[in-house]
Design an enzyme around this catalytic site. Sequence first.
Site, PDB file in Angstrom:
ATOM      1  CB  SER A  36       1.141   4.986  -3.857  1.00 50.62           C
ATOM      2  OG  SER A  36      -0.212   5.345  -3.782  1.00 50.62           O
ATOM      3  N   GLY A  37       0.365   4.937  -0.529  1.00 52.55           N
ATOM      4  CA  GLY A  37      -0.383   4.212   0.503  1.00 52.55           C
ATOM      5  C   GLY A  37       0.446   3.821   1.716  1.00 52.55           C
ATOM      6  CB  SER A  41      -0.837  12.079   3.090  1.00 51.16           C
ATOM      7  OG  SER A  41      -0.397  12.090   1.781  1.00 51.16           O
ATOM      8  CB  SER A 125      10.854  11.357  -3.605  1.00 53.30           C
ATOM      9  OG  SER A 125      10.505  11.090  -2.273  1.00 53.30           O
TER      10      SER A 125
HETATM   11  N1  LIG Z   1       2.048   6.050 -11.997  1.00 47.06           N
HETATM   12  C1  LIG Z   1       1.929   6.471 -10.733  1.00 47.06           C
HETATM   13  N2  LIG Z   1       2.863   6.102  -9.799  1.00 47.06           N
HETATM   14  C2  LIG Z   1       2.736   6.522  -8.540  1.00 47.06           C
HETATM   15  N3  LIG Z   1       1.731   7.334  -8.078  1.00 47.06           N
HETATM   16  C3  LIG Z   1       0.800   7.736  -8.971  1.00 47.06           C
HETATM   17  C4  LIG Z   1       0.851   7.314 -10.325  1.00 47.06           C
HETATM   18  N4  LIG Z   1      -0.213   7.865 -10.975  1.00 47.06           N
HETATM   19  C5  LIG Z   1      -0.894   8.588 -10.078  1.00 47.06           C
HETATM   20  N5  LIG Z   1      -0.292   8.508  -8.874  1.00 47.06           N
HETATM   21  C6  LIG Z   1      -0.774   9.270  -7.681  1.00 47.06           C
HETATM   22  O1  LIG Z   1       0.184  10.319  -7.507  1.00 47.06           O
HETATM   23  C7  LIG Z   1       0.679  10.335  -6.179  1.00 47.06           C
HETATM   24  C8  LIG Z   1       2.213  10.382  -6.170  1.00 47.06           C
HETATM   25  O2  LIG Z   1       2.670  11.623  -6.574  1.00 47.06           O
HETATM   26  P1  LIG Z   1       4.141  12.090  -6.170  1.00 47.06           P
HETATM   27  O3  LIG Z   1       4.261  13.483  -6.651  1.00 47.06           O
HETATM   28  O4  LIG Z   1       4.363  11.820  -4.736  1.00 47.06           O
HETATM   29  O5  LIG Z   1       5.042  11.098  -7.043  1.00 47.06           O
HETATM   30  S1  LIG Z   1       6.609  11.189  -7.347  1.00 47.06           S
HETATM   31  O6  LIG Z   1       7.288  11.602  -6.114  1.00 47.06           O
HETATM   32  O7  LIG Z   1       6.807  12.188  -8.410  1.00 47.06           O
HETATM   33  O8  LIG Z   1       7.007   9.848  -7.793  1.00 47.06           O
HETATM   34  C9  LIG Z   1       0.236   9.062  -5.521  1.00 47.06           C
HETATM   35  O9  LIG Z   1      -0.259   9.502  -4.266  1.00 47.06           O
HETATM   36  P2  LIG Z   1       0.162   8.880  -2.860  1.00 47.06           P
HETATM   37  O10 LIG Z   1      -0.686   7.670  -2.761  1.00 47.06           O
HETATM   38  O11 LIG Z   1      -0.250   9.937  -1.900  1.00 47.06           O
HETATM   39  O12 LIG Z   1       1.622   8.608  -2.787  1.00 47.06           O
HETATM   40  C10 LIG Z   1      -0.854   8.489  -6.405  1.00 47.06           C
HETATM   41  O13 LIG Z   1      -2.116   8.791  -5.881  1.00 47.06           O
HETATM   42  N1  LIG Z   2       0.673   4.141  10.878  1.00 46.08           N
HETATM   43  C1  LIG Z   2      -0.429   3.696  10.252  1.00 46.08           C
HETATM   44  N2  LIG Z   2      -1.070   2.581  10.689  1.00 46.08           N
HETATM   45  C2  LIG Z   2      -2.186   2.137  10.049  1.00 46.08           C
HETATM   46  N3  LIG Z   2      -2.737   2.713   8.956  1.00 46.08           N
HETATM   47  C3  LIG Z   2      -2.140   3.809   8.475  1.00 46.08           C
HETATM   48  C4  LIG Z   2      -0.958   4.353   9.085  1.00 46.08           C
HETATM   49  N4  LIG Z   2      -0.585   5.444   8.383  1.00 46.08           N
HETATM   50  C5  LIG Z   2      -1.481   5.574   7.375  1.00 46.08           C
HETATM   51  N5  LIG Z   2      -2.420   4.606   7.429  1.00 46.08           N
HETATM   52  C6  LIG Z   2      -3.545   4.412   6.483  1.00 46.08           C
HETATM   53  O1  LIG Z   2      -2.971   4.053   5.225  1.00 46.08           O
HETATM   54  C7  LIG Z   2      -3.688   4.647   4.155  1.00 46.08           C
HETATM   55  C8  LIG Z   2      -2.719   5.408   3.249  1.00 46.08           C
HETATM   56  O2  LIG Z   2      -2.157   6.475   3.986  1.00 46.08           O
HETATM   57  P1  LIG Z   2      -1.678   7.815   3.274  1.00 46.08           P
HETATM   58  O3  LIG Z   2      -1.164   8.697   4.359  1.00 46.08           O
HETATM   59  O4  LIG Z   2      -2.725   8.366   2.384  1.00 46.08           O
HETATM   60  O5  LIG Z   2      -0.454   7.263   2.391  1.00 46.08           O
HETATM   61  P2  LIG Z   2       0.443   7.980   1.265  1.00 46.08           P
HETATM   62  O6  LIG Z   2       0.358   9.459   1.504  1.00 46.08           O
HETATM   63  O7  LIG Z   2       1.817   7.440   1.503  1.00 46.08           O
HETATM   64  O8  LIG Z   2      -0.143   7.550  -0.031  1.00 46.08           O
HETATM   65  C9  LIG Z   2      -4.763   5.536   4.779  1.00 46.08           C
HETATM   66  O9  LIG Z   2      -5.975   4.831   4.729  1.00 46.08           O
HETATM   67  C10 LIG Z   2      -4.306   5.702   6.212  1.00 46.08           C
HETATM   68  O10 LIG Z   2      -5.380   5.843   7.102  1.00 46.08           O
END
Ligand SMILES: Nc1ncnc2c1ncn2[C@@H]1O[C@H](COP(=O)(O)OS(=O)(=O)O)[C@@H](OP(=O)(O)O)[C@H]1O
Ligand SMILES: Nc1ncnc2c1ncn2[C@@H]1O[C@H](COP(=O)(O)OP(=O)(O)O)[C@@H](O)[C@H]1O
Length: 226
Positions: A36-37, A41, A125
């Site tokens: 996450s992060g 996306s 994933s």
């Molecule tokens: N427990 C826990 N662990 C991880 N992530 C969590 C959880 N609870 C909520 N979220 C939010 O859900 C987003 C991840 O969903 P995904 O469908 O990508 O997860 S997975 O592939 O089924 O593991 C993830 O978004 P991204 O930050 O875009 O990855 C989080 O915002």
């Molecule tokens: N290549 C990159 N360099 C610097 N910052 C990034 C980069 N890619 C994404 N970010 C920043 O990281 C944060 C999380 O990105 P995001 O795409 O939402 O991650 P995820 O979908 O994996 O949770 C956002 O604030 C985004 O602007």
Amino acid sequence: MTTDVHLTWHEHRVSREDRERLNGHRGCVIWLTGLSGSGKSTLANVLDHMLSERGIRTAVLDGDNVRHSLNASTGMLRETHGEEFAQRFGLGFSAIDREENIRRIGAVAQLFCEAGIIALTAFISPYRIDRRRVRQSMREGDFIEVFVDTPLEVCEQRDPKGLYKKARAGELKHFTGIDDPYEVPESPELVVKAGGERTPEALAEDVVAYLVGRRILPPMDSNPTG
Ligand SMILES: Nc1ncnc2c1ncn2[C@@H]1O[C@H](COP(=O)(O)OS(=O)(=O)O)[C@@H](OP(=O)(O)O)[C@H]1O
Ligand SMILES: Nc1ncnc2c1ncn2[C@@H]1O[C@H](COP(=O)(O)OP(=O)(O)O)[C@@H](O)[C@H]1O
């Protein structure tokens, strides 16, 4: 193909090859995986835009969006469909719910691929076996695993949704990277370093170059439908 529940697989008159000819490029699944992060996306969006501008047909499946619709949570379904339905079909973040989340997304991504479209998926994933199952469900070469490799410390510092903070405080359980596993891909097709060393646009160009090199896309100075 016939299954053991009296269902019959239908062949379609328009083949995948017909659809790819119409589109001027092959279909495939670009499977972005990472914490996450990590930047999944962002990269999916930049790639989507970059490819669309060049006349390539794409579709984006994104974690947060899909968990509001196809894979809605128990809480969401409770309001619209009632308790029993929500308990049966709502998805959370246990290992088995993540498995089902990825299985459904894999099936949808495969449909896009068979329609000659480039499906861009952005899901944590975290489990190798779930990603492997999607890979194995597809034709050889269709599944392109891209590891969005950003150190946990960087993701945690970004924390755009404040979820890492909640997880550290014990308010959010089973959060990937904190008290739930992330299994790093063993042999992904591509690794992109999204920890800030390079812009999302530069990373997207790397992915495009890979697709051109694999002949999934035509050289980028040519018109795909021309
Ligand atoms: N427990 C826990 N662990 C991880 N992530 C969590 C959880 N609870 C909520 N979220 C939010 O859900 C987003 C991840 O969903 P995904 O469908 O990508 O997860 S997975 O592939 O089924 O593991 C993830 O978004 P991204 O930050 O875009 O990855 C989080 O915002
Ligand atoms: N290549 C990159 N360099 C610097 N910052 C990034 C980069 N890619 C994404 N970010 C920043 O990281 C944060 C999380 O990105 P995001 O795409 O939402 O991650 P995820 O979908 O994996 O949770 C956002 O604030 C985004 O602007």
